[in-house]
Design a protein around this motif. Structure first.
Motif, PDB file in Angstrom:
ATOM      1  N   ASP A  37      16.648   9.650 -12.003  1.00  0.00           N
ATOM      2  CA  ASP A  37      17.958   9.290 -11.460  1.00  0.00           C
ATOM      3  C   ASP A  37      18.050   7.812 -11.085  1.00  0.00           C
ATOM      4  N   LYS A  38      17.050   7.020 -11.534  1.00  0.00           N
ATOM      5  CA  LYS A  38      17.002   5.569 -11.350  1.00  0.00           C
ATOM      6  C   LYS A  38      16.580   5.133  -9.946  1.00  0.00           C
ATOM      7  N   LYS A  39      16.119   6.077  -9.135  1.00  0.00           N
ATOM      8  CA  LYS A  39      15.613   5.703  -7.827  1.00  0.00           C
ATOM      9  C   LYS A  39      14.137   5.301  -7.922  1.00  0.00           C
ATOM     10  N   ILE A  40      13.743   4.368  -7.069  1.00  0.00           N
ATOM     11  CA  ILE A  40      12.335   3.972  -6.950  1.00  0.00           C
ATOM     12  C   ILE A  40      11.791   4.630  -5.692  1.00  0.00           C
ATOM     13  N   ILE A  41      10.692   5.377  -5.843  1.00  0.00           N
ATOM     14  CA  ILE A  41      10.074   6.048  -4.699  1.00  0.00           C
ATOM     15  C   ILE A  41       8.704   5.423  -4.443  1.00  0.00           C
ATOM     16  N   GLU A  42       8.466   5.091  -3.198  1.00  0.00           N
ATOM     17  CA  GLU A  42       7.201   4.476  -2.785  1.00  0.00           C
ATOM     18  C   GLU A  42       6.424   5.467  -1.921  1.00  0.00           C
ATOM     19  N   SER A  43       5.148   5.607  -2.180  1.00  0.00           N
ATOM     20  CA  SER A  43       4.328   6.507  -1.356  1.00  0.00           C
ATOM     21  C   SER A  43       2.964   5.886  -1.094  1.00  0.00           C
ATOM     22  N   ARG A  44       2.521   6.043   0.150  1.00  0.00           N
ATOM     23  CA  ARG A  44       1.200   5.583   0.573  1.00  0.00           C
ATOM     24  C   ARG A  44       0.481   6.770   1.205  1.00  0.00           C
ATOM     25  N   PRO A  45      -0.485   7.343   0.517  1.00  0.00           N
ATOM     26  CA  PRO A  45      -1.186   8.502   1.098  1.00  0.00           C
ATOM     27  C   PRO A  45      -1.790   8.136   2.457  1.00  0.00           C
TER      28      PRO A  45
ATOM     29  N   ASP B  17      -6.971  -2.757   0.479  1.00  0.00           N
ATOM     30  CA  ASP B  17      -5.740  -2.200   1.035  1.00  0.00           C
ATOM     31  C   ASP B  17      -5.518  -0.793   0.489  1.00  0.00           C
ATOM     32  N   ILE B  18      -4.705  -0.016   1.181  1.00  0.00           N
ATOM     33  CA  ILE B  18      -4.394   1.341   0.743  1.00  0.00           C
ATOM     34  C   ILE B  18      -3.539   1.276  -0.514  1.00  0.00           C
ATOM     35  N   PRO B  19      -3.852   2.061  -1.546  1.00  0.00           N
ATOM     36  CA  PRO B  19      -3.045   2.030  -2.769  1.00  0.00           C
ATOM     37  C   PRO B  19      -1.617   2.490  -2.518  1.00  0.00           C
TER      38      PRO B  19
ATOM     39  N   GLU C 101       1.002   9.265   3.898  1.00  0.00           N
ATOM     40  CA  GLU C 101       2.381   9.231   4.364  1.00  0.00           C
ATOM     41  C   GLU C 101       3.322   9.883   3.359  1.00  0.00           C
ATOM     42  N   ASP C 102       4.515  10.222   3.829  1.00  0.00           N
ATOM     43  CA  ASP C 102       5.515  10.821   2.961  1.00  0.00           C
ATOM     44  C   ASP C 102       6.141   9.766   2.052  1.00  0.00           C
ATOM     45  N   GLU C 103       6.831  10.259   1.039  1.00  0.00           N
ATOM     46  CA  GLU C 103       7.538   9.360   0.130  1.00  0.00           C
ATOM     47  C   GLU C 103       8.748   8.751   0.830  1.00  0.00           C
ATOM     48  N   LYS C 104       9.118   7.560   0.370  1.00  0.00           N
ATOM     49  CA  LYS C 104      10.334   6.943   0.899  1.00  0.00           C
ATOM     50  C   LYS C 104      11.012   6.149  -0.210  1.00  0.00           C
ATOM     51  N   PRO C 105      12.345   6.055  -0.181  1.00  0.00           N
ATOM     52  CA  PRO C 105      13.057   5.299  -1.210  1.00  0.00           C
ATOM     53  C   PRO C 105      12.751   3.811  -1.096  1.00  0.00           C
ATOM     54  N   ALA C 106      12.645   3.159  -2.243  1.00  0.00           N
ATOM     55  CA  ALA C 106      12.309   1.734  -2.243  1.00  0.00           C
ATOM     56  C   ALA C 106      13.295   0.900  -3.044  1.00  0.00           C
ATOM     57  N   GLY C 107      14.323   1.543  -3.624  1.00  0.00           N
ATOM     58  CA  GLY C 107      15.311   0.780  -4.368  1.00  0.00           C
ATOM     59  C   GLY C 107      15.782   1.513  -5.612  1.00  0.00           C
ATOM     60  N   GLN C 108      16.316   0.746  -6.558  1.00  0.00           N
ATOM     61  CA  GLN C 108      16.838   1.283  -7.811  1.00  0.00           C
ATOM     62  C   GLN C 108      16.210   0.534  -8.986  1.00  0.00           C
TER      63      GLN C 108
END
Length: 265
Positions: free
Chosen positions: A180-188, A170-172, A190-197
């Protein structure tokens, strides 16, 4: 007439064997000598000769923690800079001197952590080039958790914002814990997107995903095996405290952070 009979020639090998068994340290003598001779050559700057002697010591006794440490030193000194050459294959674990040196250090720490770890930390000569690399710094964080050092998991989490999730074939997925306590998810690519706190509760990490319930995670030290399981180095993992069967994707864990940089799967 005396009843005493002199020992026959046939008994001499038996006597020799018994004499050998009576000297428990003798069987280790060659191993100790090879490592000691290697260290003398190392101190004189003859790293190639020293390396050969350390390898000889490890062939005789693979559990010699000191020879492991010493071979990591000469592996570093004899190979530093090769990773900058265009023909260097980072993902060839058998030829990558960084992974080979970390494998020896990992095994040495596993064998005799109390003695070996201070020697690693104090080393400013043999391991200098290795210590300058990010792979070593991540490895050292994993060892700090393994050793239960001051600050523990909480310090490691605060200082380690970048984590990787990779399912087989699978793609990493890269997970970033922002200040700032945000969780950022990224799949090359693709752009980054928020995933939670995220938040810290003692030595546990609390994840609150965009959709779903908050969950507690903990940081642990695990082995990353390579060379068909013959070698390993330590890495950090974030794993759910209570695994939920309903969790999917990166929320099922583990998230990894270790010496391996890039996609070598």
């Amino acid at each position: 007439m005396s009843s005493f009979l002199p020992p026959s020639r046939v008994s001499l090998p038996l006597l020799a064997c018994l004499a050998w068994m009576a000297l428990p340290g003798l069987a280790q003598a060659k191993d100790t000598d090879s490592n000691a001779l290697g260290f003398k050559a190392y101190e004189k700057g003859d790293y190639k000769k020293a390396h050969g002697l350390f390898e000889k010591a490890l062939k005789q006794n693979p559990d010699n923690a000191y020879a492991r440490l010493n071979r990591a030193r000469t592996t570093t000194l004899l190979n530093k800079g090769k990773e900058e050459v265009g023909t260097f294959d980072y993902c060839d674990y058998g030829s990558n001197w960084i992974f080979r040196a970390l494998a020896d250090l990992s095994r040495a720490v596993e064998l005799d952590r109390a003695v070996v770890l201070p020697k690693i930390d104090e080393d400013a000569k043999g391991l200098k080039a290795l210590k300058a690399r990010s792979e070593y710094k991540k490895w050292r964080k994993a060892v700090s958790v393994l050793a239960g050092e001051a600050g523990g998991a909480e310090k490691v989490i605060r200082e380690s914002p970048e984590w990787l999730f990779q399912a087989p074939r699978d793609i990493p997925v890269f997970i970033t814990l922002k200040p700032d306590k945000k969780i950022i998810e990224s799949r090359p690519p693709e752009d980054e997107k928020p995933a939670g706190q995220w938040s810290l509760k003692g030595e546990q990490l609390m994840f609150t995903p965009e959709k779903g319930k908050p969950a507690a995670w903990k940081v642990i030290t695990e082995k990353y095996a390579f060379n068909e399981g013959q070698d390993f180095f330590f890495e950090l993992q974030l794993v759910p405290v209570d695994a939920e069967t309903s969790a999917s994707g990166w929320l099922s864990g583990p998230l990894r952070m270790g010496p391996l940089e890039g996609d070598c799967e």
